[in-house]
Design a protein around this motif. Sequence first.
Motif, mmCIF file in Angstrom:
data_model
loop_
_atom_site.group_PDB
_atom_site.id
_atom_site.type_symbol
_atom_site.label_atom_id
_atom_site.label_comp_id
_atom_site.label_asym_id
_atom_site.label_seq_id
_atom_site.Cartn_x
_atom_site.Cartn_y
_atom_site.Cartn_z
ATOM 1 N N GLN A 1 -2.606 -12.645 11.243
ATOM 2 C CA GLN A 1 -2.336 -14.039 10.896
ATOM 3 C C GLN A 1 -1.727 -14.151 9.503
ATOM 4 N N GLU A 2 -2.305 -13.444 8.544
ATOM 5 C CA GLU A 2 -1.802 -13.499 7.171
ATOM 6 C C GLU A 2 -0.369 -12.977 7.079
ATOM 7 N N LEU A 3 -0.079 -11.907 7.789
ATOM 8 C CA LEU A 3 1.276 -11.351 7.769
ATOM 9 C C LEU A 3 2.265 -12.312 8.414
ATOM 10 N N SER A 4 1.867 -12.936 9.518
ATOM 11 C CA SER A 4 2.734 -13.900 10.178
ATOM 12 C C SER A 4 2.999 -15.095 9.270
ATOM 13 N N TRP A 5 1.965 -15.604 8.625
ATOM 14 C CA TRP A 5 2.119 -16.755 7.729
ATOM 15 C C TRP A 5 3.050 -16.444 6.554
ATOM 16 N N MET B 1 -10.034 -0.530 2.026
ATOM 17 C CA MET B 1 -9.037 -1.455 1.474
ATOM 18 C C MET B 1 -9.340 -2.878 1.920
ATOM 19 N N SER B 2 -9.294 -3.791 0.974
ATOM 20 C CA SER B 2 -9.514 -5.193 1.306
ATOM 21 C C SER B 2 -8.253 -5.792 1.912
ATOM 22 N N LEU B 3 -8.392 -6.957 2.515
ATOM 23 C CA LEU B 3 -7.247 -7.673 3.052
ATOM 24 C C LEU B 3 -6.235 -7.952 1.942
ATOM 25 N N ILE C 1 -0.467 4.053 3.913
ATOM 26 C CA ILE C 1 0.550 3.011 3.925
ATOM 27 C C ILE C 1 1.823 3.621 3.365
ATOM 28 N N PHE C 2 2.913 3.504 4.086
ATOM 29 C CA PHE C 2 4.175 4.074 3.632
ATOM 30 C C PHE C 2 5.325 3.311 4.264
ATOM 31 N N THR C 3 6.495 3.445 3.691
ATOM 32 C CA THR C 3 7.701 2.820 4.237
ATOM 33 C C THR C 3 8.655 3.898 4.726
ATOM 34 N N SER C 4 9.115 3.738 5.945
ATOM 35 C CA SER C 4 10.071 4.676 6.528
ATOM 36 C C SER C 4 10.789 3.959 7.664
ATOM 37 N N ILE C 5 11.611 4.690 8.407
ATOM 38 C CA ILE C 5 12.229 4.094 9.584
ATOM 39 C C ILE C 5 11.243 4.131 10.752
ATOM 40 N N LEU D 1 -2.261 -6.622 1.798
ATOM 41 C CA LEU D 1 -1.158 -7.571 1.646
ATOM 42 C C LEU D 1 -0.359 -7.286 0.383
ATOM 43 N N GLU D 2 -1.031 -6.874 -0.681
ATOM 44 C CA GLU D 2 -0.346 -6.546 -1.927
ATOM 45 C C GLU D 2 0.518 -5.303 -1.758
ATOM 46 N N ALA D 3 -0.017 -4.286 -1.073
ATOM 47 C CA ALA D 3 0.746 -3.053 -0.848
ATOM 48 C C ALA D 3 1.980 -3.333 0.010
ATOM 49 N N VAL D 4 1.830 -4.174 1.010
ATOM 50 C CA VAL D 4 2.962 -4.538 1.863
ATOM 51 C C VAL D 4 4.006 -5.295 1.056
ATOM 52 N N SER D 5 3.551 -6.214 0.217
ATOM 53 C CA SER D 5 4.466 -6.982 -0.624
ATOM 54 C C SER D 5 5.252 -6.079 -1.567
ATOM 55 N N GLN D 6 4.571 -5.109 -2.166
ATOM 56 C CA GLN D 6 5.207 -4.197 -3.113
ATOM 57 C C GLN D 6 6.270 -3.324 -2.451
#
Length: 219
Positions: A91-95, A56-58, A13-17, A62-67
């Motif tokens: 679904q969780e990401l859309s919500w 990795m659990s759901l 999981i990483f953030t980039s362009i 979601l926590e890693a994405v939030s951070q």
Amino acid sequence: MTKQDKVYSVNEIFTSIEGEGIRTGFLSTFVRFNGCNLACGYCDTKYAQEPQEPNMSLHDILEAVSQSGCGRVTLTGGEPLFRGYMQELIQELSWRSYHVNIETNGSIILPDCITLPGVFVTMDWKCPSSGQSGSMKSENLKKLALVDVLKFVVATEEDLAEFKRIYEQELVCTYVLSPVFGAIEPKALVEFIKENKMNNAMVQVQLHKIIWDPNERGV
């Protein structure tokens, strides 16, 4: 089964362009899953091709994405739709109001959750040089909407002919034409769409391979 019981095989999981597709140049948080049902000759993520044990659990995803603090998420692989519980994650990401790009190889029937708010797909159509063109699901073409992207990675004249065949079906999605890195000159793609008056086709190169070393991970 609770959310905590759903476990995924995550490679990184990483953030980039975004390096390609309709969001090229925009920041996104990438969630790369292990395992793919295809073996394309030009694959540049072979390190994520083999299935691995879930890790990795759901909730953890979601926590890693939030951070990350980024409102865009890209689900990639491997092949994300090859793994279980993907609909629940989407679904969780859309919500949570994320703008979700599902990068899929075109060989798996697209799930109904692609129509959720903020969700779109970037679907490959494998051309002959990939060695996997026989795996494509033509019924997926009918599921694509205006927000979706149909991507063709090409290396040969035969690949370009296949692109033209699908383009002439006049689908409502965005067509993206991309060269196999180092195999064909991008200007050949530009000339091809000019000659064929393909006004709804977009030529792209992989931006991340220009900015960073082509083999670098996590960028």
